[in-house]
Design an enzyme around this catalytic site. Sequence first.
Site, mmCIF file in Angstrom:
data_model
loop_
_atom_site.group_PDB
_atom_site.id
_atom_site.type_symbol
_atom_site.label_atom_id
_atom_site.label_comp_id
_atom_site.label_asym_id
_atom_site.label_seq_id
_atom_site.Cartn_x
_atom_site.Cartn_y
_atom_site.Cartn_z
ATOM 1 N N ASP A 36 0.848 -1.201 0.000
ATOM 2 C CA ASP A 36 0.000 0.000 0.000
ATOM 3 C C ASP A 36 0.876 1.240 0.000
ATOM 4 O O ASP A 36 2.008 1.225 0.472
ATOM 5 C CB ASP A 36 -0.932 0.023 1.222
ATOM 6 C CG ASP A 36 -2.196 0.834 0.968
ATOM 7 O OD1 ASP A 36 -3.261 0.224 0.711
ATOM 8 O OD2 ASP A 36 -2.121 2.093 1.018
ATOM 9 N N VAL A 63 2.087 1.883 -6.530
ATOM 10 C CA VAL A 63 2.028 0.999 -7.707
ATOM 11 C C VAL A 63 2.051 1.767 -9.027
ATOM 12 O O VAL A 63 2.124 1.151 -10.088
ATOM 13 C CB VAL A 63 0.796 0.059 -7.677
ATOM 14 C CG1 VAL A 63 0.905 -0.947 -6.547
ATOM 15 C CG2 VAL A 63 -0.512 0.840 -7.624
ATOM 16 N N ASN A 89 -5.434 -4.586 -6.900
ATOM 17 C CA ASN A 89 -6.617 -3.986 -6.281
ATOM 18 C C ASN A 89 -6.506 -2.478 -6.073
ATOM 19 O O ASN A 89 -7.532 -1.791 -6.050
ATOM 20 C CB ASN A 89 -6.861 -4.694 -4.931
ATOM 21 C CG ASN A 89 -7.812 -3.939 -4.044
ATOM 22 O OD1 ASN A 89 -9.032 -4.003 -4.238
ATOM 23 N ND2 ASN A 89 -7.290 -3.192 -3.071
ATOM 24 N N TYR A 155 -11.904 7.295 -14.766
ATOM 25 C CA TYR A 155 -12.120 6.046 -14.011
ATOM 26 C C TYR A 155 -12.786 5.011 -14.919
ATOM 27 O O TYR A 155 -12.410 3.841 -14.930
ATOM 28 C CB TYR A 155 -12.986 6.339 -12.787
ATOM 29 C CG TYR A 155 -13.142 5.176 -11.814
ATOM 30 C CD1 TYR A 155 -12.226 4.978 -10.776
ATOM 31 C CD2 TYR A 155 -14.221 4.294 -11.908
ATOM 32 C CE1 TYR A 155 -12.374 3.924 -9.874
ATOM 33 C CE2 TYR A 155 -14.380 3.250 -11.011
ATOM 34 C CZ TYR A 155 -13.457 3.067 -9.994
ATOM 35 O OH TYR A 155 -13.617 2.027 -9.102
ATOM 36 N N LYS A 159 -11.115 1.403 -15.881
ATOM 37 C CA LYS A 159 -11.711 0.123 -15.482
ATOM 38 C C LYS A 159 -12.154 -0.699 -16.700
ATOM 39 O O LYS A 159 -12.127 -1.930 -16.655
ATOM 40 C CB LYS A 159 -12.867 0.366 -14.512
ATOM 41 C CG LYS A 159 -12.421 0.946 -13.161
ATOM 42 C CD LYS A 159 -11.460 0.012 -12.407
ATOM 43 C CE LYS A 159 -11.198 0.469 -10.985
ATOM 44 N NZ LYS A 159 -10.311 -0.465 -10.247
HETATM 45 N N1 NAD Z 1 -15.635 0.897 -3.051
HETATM 46 C C1 NAD Z 1 -16.336 0.717 -4.164
HETATM 47 O O1 NAD Z 1 -17.541 1.057 -4.249
HETATM 48 C C2 NAD Z 1 -15.698 0.083 -5.379
HETATM 49 C C3 NAD Z 1 -16.509 -0.311 -6.436
HETATM 50 C C4 NAD Z 1 -15.938 -0.884 -7.554
HETATM 51 C C5 NAD Z 1 -14.573 -1.074 -7.606
HETATM 52 N N2 NAD Z 1 -13.796 -0.680 -6.563
HETATM 53 C C6 NAD Z 1 -12.351 -0.889 -6.684
HETATM 54 O O2 NAD Z 1 -11.896 -1.639 -5.584
HETATM 55 C C7 NAD Z 1 -10.497 -1.353 -5.393
HETATM 56 C C8 NAD Z 1 -10.238 -1.115 -3.924
HETATM 57 O O3 NAD Z 1 -10.889 0.070 -3.526
HETATM 58 P P1 NAD Z 1 -11.552 0.287 -2.093
HETATM 59 O O4 NAD Z 1 -12.976 0.640 -2.339
HETATM 60 O O5 NAD Z 1 -11.222 -0.836 -1.185
HETATM 61 O O6 NAD Z 1 -10.818 1.650 -1.668
HETATM 62 P P2 NAD Z 1 -9.970 2.072 -0.389
HETATM 63 O O7 NAD Z 1 -9.680 3.518 -0.640
HETATM 64 O O8 NAD Z 1 -10.658 1.685 0.882
HETATM 65 O O9 NAD Z 1 -8.632 1.222 -0.526
HETATM 66 C C9 NAD Z 1 -7.723 1.440 -1.570
HETATM 67 C C10 NAD Z 1 -6.305 1.310 -1.047
HETATM 68 O O10 NAD Z 1 -5.422 1.506 -2.161
HETATM 69 C C11 NAD Z 1 -4.333 2.275 -1.718
HETATM 70 N N3 NAD Z 1 -3.727 2.970 -2.852
HETATM 71 C C12 NAD Z 1 -4.235 4.017 -3.559
HETATM 72 N N4 NAD Z 1 -3.361 4.400 -4.497
HETATM 73 C C13 NAD Z 1 -2.290 3.580 -4.390
HETATM 74 C C14 NAD Z 1 -1.049 3.496 -5.073
HETATM 75 N N5 NAD Z 1 -0.731 4.357 -6.063
HETATM 76 N N6 NAD Z 1 -0.168 2.540 -4.716
HETATM 77 C C15 NAD Z 1 -0.466 1.685 -3.705
HETATM 78 N N7 NAD Z 1 -1.609 1.733 -3.007
HETATM 79 C C16 NAD Z 1 -2.511 2.672 -3.352
HETATM 80 C C17 NAD Z 1 -4.920 3.242 -0.703
HETATM 81 O O11 NAD Z 1 -3.919 3.786 0.170
HETATM 82 C C18 NAD Z 1 -5.942 2.361 0.013
HETATM 83 O O12 NAD Z 1 -5.377 1.741 1.144
HETATM 84 C C19 NAD Z 1 -10.164 -0.174 -6.311
HETATM 85 O O13 NAD Z 1 -9.522 -0.645 -7.474
HETATM 86 C C20 NAD Z 1 -11.527 0.382 -6.654
HETATM 87 O O14 NAD Z 1 -11.515 1.058 -7.887
HETATM 88 C C21 NAD Z 1 -14.318 -0.111 -5.446
#
Ligand code: NAD
Length: 252
Positions: A36, A63, A89, A155, A159
Amino acid sequence: MKLEGKVAIVTGAASGVGKSIAKLYADEGAKVVICDLNGDAASSAADEITQAGGQAIAVEANVSKEEEIQSLFEQGIKHFGTVDIIVNNAGIMDNFVPVGEITDELWDRVISVNLTSQMRMMRTAVSIFLEKQSGVIVNITSAAGLFGSRAGVAYTASKHGVVGITKNVAFQYAEKGIRCNAIAPGGINTNIGSTMNAPDPFGMERVMSGANNNPRNGDPEEIATVALFLASDDAKYVNGTVITADGGWMAY
Ligand SMILES: NC(=O)c1ccc[n+]([C@@H]2O[C@H](COP(=O)([O-])OP(=O)(O)OC[C@H]3O[C@@H](n4cnc5c(N)ncnc54)[C@H](O)[C@@H]3O)[C@@H](O)[C@H]2O)c1
């Protein structure tokens, strides 16, 4: 135990979906590399796993930087010997900015974190997996990867790109023992809203116009169970697909 002895790298694993996946993988016997941007939160997540009797290390890495991805793999391999599974992720939102308002800076940042990072992670993972003729990739896309107005233009493009690279890698390496699938979550209760500081009013209105069709938001654990299935041998004939996990939202 479905992942006994496997080594998994999970990006964005200090929060939300990634953290739940890391915990479930560890519960199922995997040695987990928690990657992270937020190093302190990554260390806490790794501590939670080790205190529960699992095996995990934390690696602070961005990342969107190739050299940090190289360091991530080096640290994972140094500690656990190899890599068997990667979960791409880490992701950020785009303030629902529509094409008429998008800046190059926002476009580049979202594409870099959400899409280019996944290509780079897979590029390195595949070189390891080819030697073993074995490996599993789980990419996190979104409802926005399958439909047109669940987010802003950057976004949505990122995706949709994840869906494309997932299918490309899956077919091209299918005879090399490598599987690659994606999960498209609907609305999940996580911290991702914190990456939205000033939503574009027009984009927000266009995105939210379909939101009331969402039967309910999900919890990260409800995505983790899908990620466990895809990483395990239960899914050994599943390759190149996108599993939606959204309580039925995309069925509308
Ligand atoms: N929450 C939703 O409704 C939802 C819906 C569809 C898809 N997603 C996808 O799920 C995935 C996880 O998201 P989430 O909802 O758990 O969000 P979140 O913000 O709770 O967690 C995301 C994590 O990624 C880390 N992060 C961000 N940029 C980074 C980087 N450049 N390098 C390393 N780490 C990094 C952040 O510090 C955080 O800990 C994402 O790809 C998001 O697009 C989320």
